[in-house]
Design a protein around this motif. Structure first.
Motif, PDB file in Angstrom:
ATOM      1  N   VAL A   1      30.244 -35.646 -53.700  1.00  0.00           N
ATOM      2  CA  VAL A   1      28.916 -35.254 -52.920  1.00  0.00           C
ATOM      3  C   VAL A   1      27.684 -35.871 -53.995  1.00  0.00           C
ATOM      4  O   VAL A   1      26.803 -36.423 -53.133  1.00  0.00           O
ATOM      5  CB  VAL A   1      28.667 -33.704 -52.980  1.00  0.00           C
ATOM      6  CG1 VAL A   1      27.451 -33.118 -52.547  1.00  0.00           C
ATOM      7  CG2 VAL A   1      29.841 -32.962 -52.394  1.00  0.00           C
ATOM      8  N   ILE A   2      27.757 -35.946 -55.148  1.00  0.00           N
ATOM      9  CA  ILE A   2      26.553 -36.429 -56.133  1.00  0.00           C
ATOM     10  C   ILE A   2      26.644 -37.978 -55.689  1.00  0.00           C
ATOM     11  O   ILE A   2      25.308 -38.501 -55.348  1.00  0.00           O
ATOM     12  CB  ILE A   2      26.955 -36.341 -57.303  1.00  0.00           C
ATOM     13  CG1 ILE A   2      26.814 -34.864 -57.880  1.00  0.00           C
ATOM     14  CG2 ILE A   2      26.201 -37.158 -58.081  1.00  0.00           C
ATOM     15  CD1 ILE A   2      25.346 -34.180 -57.812  1.00  0.00           C
TER      16      ILE A   2
ATOM     17  N   ASP B   1      33.562 -26.405 -64.197  1.00  0.00           N
ATOM     18  CA  ASP B   1      32.624 -25.334 -63.335  1.00  0.00           C
ATOM     19  C   ASP B   1      31.232 -25.524 -63.392  1.00  0.00           C
ATOM     20  O   ASP B   1      30.700 -25.150 -62.461  1.00  0.00           O
ATOM     21  CB  ASP B   1      32.996 -24.040 -63.699  1.00  0.00           C
ATOM     22  CG  ASP B   1      34.529 -23.637 -63.497  1.00  0.00           C
ATOM     23  OD1 ASP B   1      34.934 -22.772 -64.058  1.00  0.00           O
ATOM     24  OD2 ASP B   1      35.291 -24.427 -62.721  1.00  0.00           O
ATOM     25  N   LEU B   2      30.745 -26.234 -64.532  1.00  0.00           N
ATOM     26  CA  LEU B   2      29.498 -26.343 -64.489  1.00  0.00           C
ATOM     27  C   LEU B   2      28.897 -27.671 -64.147  1.00  0.00           C
ATOM     28  O   LEU B   2      27.792 -28.074 -64.095  1.00  0.00           O
ATOM     29  CB  LEU B   2      28.704 -26.013 -65.894  1.00  0.00           C
ATOM     30  CG  LEU B   2      28.847 -24.704 -66.314  1.00  0.00           C
ATOM     31  CD1 LEU B   2      28.446 -24.597 -68.028  1.00  0.00           C
ATOM     32  CD2 LEU B   2      28.305 -23.806 -65.569  1.00  0.00           C
ATOM     33  N   ASN B   3      29.916 -28.530 -63.501  1.00  0.00           N
ATOM     34  CA  ASN B   3      29.690 -29.841 -62.978  1.00  0.00           C
ATOM     35  C   ASN B   3      29.722 -29.719 -61.378  1.00  0.00           C
ATOM     36  O   ASN B   3      30.150 -28.590 -60.883  1.00  0.00           O
ATOM     37  CB  ASN B   3      30.683 -30.606 -63.339  1.00  0.00           C
ATOM     38  CG  ASN B   3      30.783 -31.014 -64.827  1.00  0.00           C
ATOM     39  OD1 ASN B   3      29.744 -30.909 -65.327  1.00  0.00           O
ATOM     40  ND2 ASN B   3      31.805 -31.420 -65.327  1.00  0.00           N
ATOM     41  N   LEU B   4      28.844 -30.662 -60.970  1.00  0.00           N
ATOM     42  CA  LEU B   4      29.008 -30.672 -59.271  1.00  0.00           C
ATOM     43  C   LEU B   4      29.745 -31.669 -59.203  1.00  0.00           C
ATOM     44  O   LEU B   4      30.254 -32.545 -59.524  1.00  0.00           O
ATOM     45  CB  LEU B   4      27.529 -31.078 -58.761  1.00  0.00           C
ATOM     46  CG  LEU B   4      26.388 -29.920 -59.333  1.00  0.00           C
ATOM     47  CD1 LEU B   4      25.111 -30.341 -59.317  1.00  0.00           C
ATOM     48  CD2 LEU B   4      26.577 -28.748 -58.614  1.00  0.00           C
ATOM     49  N   PRO B   5      30.334 -31.620 -57.759  1.00  0.00           N
ATOM     50  CA  PRO B   5      31.469 -32.511 -57.083  1.00  0.00           C
ATOM     51  C   PRO B   5      30.862 -33.797 -57.339  1.00  0.00           C
ATOM     52  O   PRO B   5      30.096 -34.357 -56.415  1.00  0.00           O
ATOM     53  CB  PRO B   5      31.798 -31.965 -55.870  1.00  0.00           C
ATOM     54  CG  PRO B   5      31.013 -30.714 -55.730  1.00  0.00           C
ATOM     55  CD  PRO B   5      29.977 -30.476 -56.735  1.00  0.00           C
TER      56      PRO B   5
ATOM     57  N   ALA C   1      21.794 -33.345 -63.073  1.00  0.00           N
ATOM     58  CA  ALA C   1      21.621 -32.364 -62.063  1.00  0.00           C
ATOM     59  C   ALA C   1      21.944 -30.860 -62.581  1.00  0.00           C
ATOM     60  O   ALA C   1      21.290 -29.959 -61.992  1.00  0.00           O
ATOM     61  CB  ALA C   1      22.589 -32.801 -60.790  1.00  0.00           C
ATOM     62  N   SER C   2      23.018 -30.622 -63.246  1.00  0.00           N
ATOM     63  CA  SER C   2      23.289 -29.351 -63.784  1.00  0.00           C
ATOM     64  C   SER C   2      22.151 -29.116 -64.672  1.00  0.00           C
ATOM     65  O   SER C   2      21.883 -27.765 -64.863  1.00  0.00           O
ATOM     66  CB  SER C   2      24.819 -29.626 -64.626  1.00  0.00           C
ATOM     67  OG  SER C   2      25.585 -29.817 -63.569  1.00  0.00           O
TER      68      SER C   2
END
Lengths: 142, 128
Positions: free
Chosen positions: A14-15, A7-11, A41-42
């Motif tokens: 998109v990245i 959950d703390l990662n970004l898709p 990024a996180s």
């Protein structure tokens, strides 16, 4: 906290797209590099949040606001982001305002349509002797 | 999926605000976040990703093979002050054999300088 690690990662998709937009066409990005940028990024979000929160606390506020985030960017030495961020924010605020007004108009329209419908029915009912109570909005007319 | 991508191009930000919010809220000191602040953080993160990628590509060796590599990123974290906060999560990679030699050397140095030896802190928590 109670979040799962993912959950703390970004898709990823998109990245990847954002990275590609920043590089010349056709440059390969290793999976490892993509994954590392995602983690970075996180970390950036956490760092920015912490920094912005300090500004909020200094202002004795419990809610982070736009100014806090902008101050954080300056503090973190990302001045180069200031102009694009401010421009995006203006566009975002206009968009939100537009959406809000569209919703208000939609509600107003729905209300007036209901009103028209009620008025039509009342005209029909004029022929009857009994007085009718005004209809509730929820009631279905026959 | 392509349709979604095309739609995203017209949006002001591509990163999902809900996910950004989850990350922000994982910080214990944060109580609440106003919508503008959430948007700005998401947008700043996009700008950051672009900056990190383009800077690393420009200053790295990966471009010799038309690629952006992990090594380029790690190099950026080490060399560029703005990105130094990433140094712990983007460590330089070395061969295991080199690492073992380093350990041996440190051990030998430690034996010679016993009195002067500073205790190294164990840095487990790189980022909160």
């Amino acid at each position: 906290m109670a979040e799962r690690p993912e959950d703390l990662n970004l898709p990823n998709a998109v990245i990847t797209r954002i990275i590609k937009e920043a590089l010349p066409d056709g440059v390969n990005i290793s999976k490892e590099a993509r994954s590392a940028i995602s983690r970075a990024a996180s970390v950036f979000v956490l760092y920015a949040t912490s920094c912005a929160n300090n500004f909020a606390m200094k202002g004795k506020r419990k809610t982070l606001n736009a100014g806090d985030v902008l101050s954080a960017m300056e503090e973190m030495e990302f001045q180069r982001f200031m102009v694009p961020l401010k421009e995006s924010l203006e566009a975002y605020r206009r968009e939100q305002k537009g959406k809000k007004e569209a919703r208000k108009d939609k509600d107003k329209k729905a209300d007036s349509e209901e009103q028209d419908k009620r008025e039509e029915d009342n005209d029909d009912d004029d022929e009857r002797m009994e007085e009718e109570e005004p209809n509730d909005e929820e009631e279905v007319d026959n | 999926a392509e349709m979604a991508a095309r739609l995203s191009e017209n949006r002001l930000v591509s990163l999902p605000l809900s996910r950004i919010r989850v990350i922000m809220k994982s910080s214990p000191e944060v109580s609440s976040i106003n919508q503008d602040a959430l948007f700005l953080t998401a947008k700043a993160t996009e700008l950051f990703v672009q900056y990190l990628a383009s800077y690393s590509y420009k200053h790295g060796r990966g471009k010799e093979k038309n690629a952006l590599t992990y090594s380029d990123l790690s190099h950026t974290a080490e060399e560029c002050e703005t990105f130094q906060f990433l140094a712990d999560i983007l460590p330089k990679k070395i061969l295991a054999s080199k690492y073992l030699k380093m350990l041996e050397k440190e051990k030998r140095d430690g034996e010679v300088r016993e009195e002067d030896e500073e205790e190294e802190e164990e840095d487990e928590d790189a980022v909160g």
